[in-house]
Design a protein around this motif. Structure first.
Motif, short mmCIF file in Angstrom:
data_model
loop_
_atom_site.label_atom_id
_atom_site.label_comp_id
_atom_site.label_asym_id
_atom_site.label_seq_id
_atom_site.Cartn_x
_atom_site.Cartn_y
_atom_site.Cartn_z
N MET A 23 0.94 -1.55 -0.37
CA MET A 23 -0.11 0.26 -0.17
C MET A 23 1.04 1.70 0.00
O MET A 23 1.80 1.06 0.44
N GLU A 24 0.84 2.72 -0.78
CA GLU A 24 1.04 3.52 -0.18
C GLU A 24 0.83 3.81 0.95
O GLU A 24 0.36 3.68 1.87
N TRP A 25 2.45 4.60 1.68
CA TRP A 25 1.99 4.99 2.90
C TRP A 25 0.84 6.03 3.76
O TRP A 25 0.13 6.24 4.00
N GLY A 26 0.02 7.05 2.32
CA GLY A 26 -0.80 7.66 3.22
C GLY A 26 -2.05 7.37 2.64
O GLY A 26 -2.31 7.22 4.03
N ALA A 27 -2.47 6.01 2.35
CA ALA A 27 -3.81 5.17 2.58
C ALA A 27 -3.31 4.85 2.97
O ALA A 27 -4.29 4.02 4.10
N PHE A 28 -1.97 3.89 4.12
CA PHE A 28 -1.83 2.96 4.66
C PHE A 28 -2.06 3.50 5.85
O PHE A 28 -3.28 2.60 6.54
N LEU A 29 -1.70 4.60 6.30
CA LEU A 29 -1.83 4.96 7.74
C LEU A 29 -3.67 6.02 7.37
O LEU A 29 -3.96 6.02 8.85
N LEU A 30 -4.47 6.57 6.56
CA LEU A 30 -5.28 6.75 6.54
C LEU A 30 -6.49 5.15 7.44
O LEU A 30 -6.84 5.66 7.90
N LYS A 31 -6.00 4.29 6.54
CA LYS A 31 -6.64 2.84 6.84
C LYS A 31 -6.57 2.41 8.82
O LYS A 31 -6.90 2.28 9.90
N LEU A 32 -4.81 2.67 9.24
CA LEU A 32 -4.74 3.07 10.13
C LEU A 32 -5.52 3.09 10.87
O LEU A 32 -5.99 3.20 12.13
N CYS A 33 -5.08 4.40 10.48
CA CYS A 33 -6.79 5.60 11.72
C CYS A 33 -7.79 5.19 11.92
O CYS A 33 -8.51 5.38 12.68
N GLU A 34 -7.91 4.85 10.94
CA GLU A 34 -9.63 4.98 10.72
C GLU A 34 -9.49 3.09 11.21
O GLU A 34 -11.39 3.44 12.25
N GLU A 35 -8.84 2.54 11.51
CA GLU A 35 -9.49 1.11 12.23
C GLU A 35 -9.26 1.53 14.10
O GLU A 35 -9.82 1.18 14.59
N TYR A 36 -8.52 2.81 14.28
CA TYR A 36 -8.23 3.22 15.65
C TYR A 36 -9.08 3.85 15.67
O TYR A 36 -9.71 3.49 17.32
N GLU A 37 -9.50 4.50 15.15
CA GLU A 37 -10.69 5.36 15.92
C GLU A 37 -12.18 4.32 15.85
O GLU A 37 -13.18 4.39 16.76
N ARG A 38 -12.31 3.04 15.28
CA ARG A 38 -13.56 2.78 15.33
C ARG A 38 -13.15 1.55 16.12
O ARG A 38 -13.90 1.40 16.97
#
Length: 82
Positions: free
Chosen positions: A28-43
């Motif tokens: 994954m691209e870093w930006g997409a990966f970090l956004l996914k990581l943030c979304e999972e953390y918030e969930r």
């Protein structure tokens, strides 16, 4: 023709953290990966808060809340401007 110029920044992190993140992100691209990581953390934070909230109420409280919610929905109407 539309040209989109995004701003990029660099963040400094320890090398062992970067290696761990690289394993997780795979291709994954870093930006997409970090956004996914943030979304999972918030969930996870929301889920934890929900579980903690449920523990505060007993069955009678939950039934009362549900009945109040249904009553509110039955009587709630948006006012029309006119």
């Amino acid at each position: 023709m539309v040209i989109s110029l995004k701003k990029y920044v660099t963040i400094s992190i320890p090398m062992d953290v970067k290696k761990r993140l690289e394993k997780l992100k795979g291709n994954m691209e870093w930006g997409a990966f970090l956004l996914k990581l943030c979304e999972e953390y918030e969930r996870c934070v929301r889920e934890k808060a929900f579980r903690e909230l449920i523990e505060l109420f007993d069955e009678v409280d939950l039934e009362s809340i549900e009945a109040s919610m249904k009553e509110f929905r039955r009587h709630f109407k948006l006012r029309e401007e006119g």
